[in-house]
Write an enzyme that holds these catalytic residues in place. Sequence first.
Site: not given
Ligand code: NOJ
Length: 740
Positions: A297
């Site tokens: 993430d």
């Molecule tokens: C943080 C989030 O937790 C995740 O769900 C998302 O896909 C990514 N950022 C990218 O934006």
Amino acid sequence: MQLTPLQQKRVDELLAKMTLEEKIGQMNQLSPSLVGGFDVSFEELIEMAMDGKISQEELHQKFENAERDYQEDNIRAGLIGCVMLQDPGKYNELQKIAVEESRLGIPLIIGFDVIHGYRSVYPIALAEAGAFDPDLFRRTAHMAAKESRTQGISWHFAPMIDVGRDSRWGRVSEGPGEDPYLASRFAEAKIHGLQDGAYEDAKDGTERRENYVAACMKHYVAYGAAESGRDYNTTSMSISQLHNVYLPPFKAATEAGAASAMASFNDLNGVPCTVNEYTLRRTLKERYGLKGFVVSDANAIRECIDHGIAADRYDAARQAANAGMDMDMGTSIYIEELKNAVERGDVSMEVIDEAARRILSVKMWLDLFDHPYITEEAMHRYDKLPQEHVALTLEAAKKSIVLLKNDEKVLPLKKDQKISLVGSLAASPSEIIGAWAMSWKGEDCVSILDGFKNAGADVKYFACGGPDREINDDEIAQAASFGDVIVAVVGETTAMSGEAASRADTTLPGKQRELLEKLLATGKPVVTILMNGRALALGWEAENLPTLIEGWQLGIQMGNAIASVVFGDYNPTGKLAASFPYVTGQLPIYYNHTSTGRPAGKFKFTSKYIDAPTEPAFPFGYGLSYTTYQYSDLTVEESVEAFTAKVKVKNAGNVAGTETVQLYMQDVTASLVRPVKELKGFTKVALAPGEEKEVALTLKKADMGFYNNDGEYVREDGKFRLFMGGSSAETLMQELDVRF
Ligand code: NOJ
């Protein structure tokens, strides 16, 4: 995700030509940083949006127009394998650098958060899951794949399949609710919808490659169990709990062919999921057989330093790569540290080769090597939304609506009744969208007010209040004098759920309860429609409001969908994918809790509260209709492989309807404490007034086991119960003595 032998061969040949730096470059994802172009600072802008000083639409516009750094030189040097982007013009420009100016011409893969629709935004996952309709889940995902691929986006950071049992956690809105079985059916259907276009020609004359994207199941794993419902927080659980509750949707999605996974931010039993060798390498890759790759993430590899698990960036890179983390999102840690780590022998060349191979395989499968660019025609294909897409978003929205109460049969309303529509959410075309949708256009959005007007209703709007507004008594008086009936829309703004939007108090925010009290005091019939992104604590509402609809955030067609239910053009069929508590203090709450030694009862020393009920206000699987269904004659037949449960369901009212029949199981005596009920199947049955049908659901004996604390799947002989009914709380039951 299945590569042809020729595609495999091309990946092997390419890998053989790559330098260590180029391989690591594939493992690096760029999220273009905003470098300017705002009239205020980035932080101020976010604050303004949070305070409601600028609308979501304005914020969206400002982001679109901001200047970004795309690190073109790094792309040219083969040091970036992936970019997060939604800009088709920029896509072709960056892709040209990668394909025509880098040494090996490896195309970029473009990933983006397409969670519940791209341009055609359909209901948030928590709502859509309540449709209990895998074919719908598949079709909406396929629509999103087609729309996004025309913009160069071939990798969706979706589906989000975290089981969520604590609605303080704002991200419950993005996922399919509290039940592992329903979440698994949701997960696999989404994978098929996003990816299966790869295997058959499209019927609408578009190229095959324009009909699929790579899915990225997330957040792997157990993020939904974040302690206290606080985002990014720690999780801690037994191995059996992990395998029985949180892993099943990921297993199902992998078996359906998911091309990738995103690791979650949380630590699990002390090990951040970003560097968790047990969950990533041993479980996802080796046990489940993930063919594609795993991405972190955003910034999560660096955050291992904040977790206190990595000493520095080098250590974080080493641990992540060794655990099986193939791609770094958002930091440049891999390109800065991994070469060194390989040279020092801290990360093996096999680890790097494996990661690069997995990433290249997904790019090859997406056909990006042979068709890296998007055409002008594709870019503008959905400038005007096709009628089928509008129709599908409407269908999904209608199927997701849950009728919670209709005590006085006020619903459906008649179109000649004068309606006072109340609550600021009712007139908002953007709050219908919900969290994590960024590609919608205002012109497609139908607010509830617009939906009522489209339906030909005699409606007048009076704000009177809202989740972030004061109550206006004059407007309440006007609403009371105009309408024969008051329809109040209350709930949460989009910003109150989704990422970084945990709430410690999950009741209706602001002064909305007081608003409802004042509306009830006018003496006019009040119909309440909820618009929200989590299971709210609804104790007061359940007791005091005679008529209640859960409308969630249903996407661009929300207004038309709500109107069709309110006026009876559509008989509601939706069920709850999450239990609604009376009070926040009951959280986490879920129907499939394990048996205690002292189940709640009249006696004081049993498992209950002294100041709140034990059961939910509205349970999982619950949802009314404009008719009623009677269940009778549950029978169970055994064959060598399975049990088939049959029940008679009768439409006892005078309108046609469709009921979701649910099958639950209890393993009554086992070597581990088991849930009091577990969903094991469901189906829909359409019934004309007075009609009765027998509905059969089969439970394979292979699916009657559970995971023990060694992570092994076991089945144990003994007493079982099978239940069938229209919700987790109202079922008929049959006991069985099972020998496997
Ligand atoms: C943080 C989030 O937790 C995740 O769900 C998302 O896909 C990514 N950022 C990218 O934006």
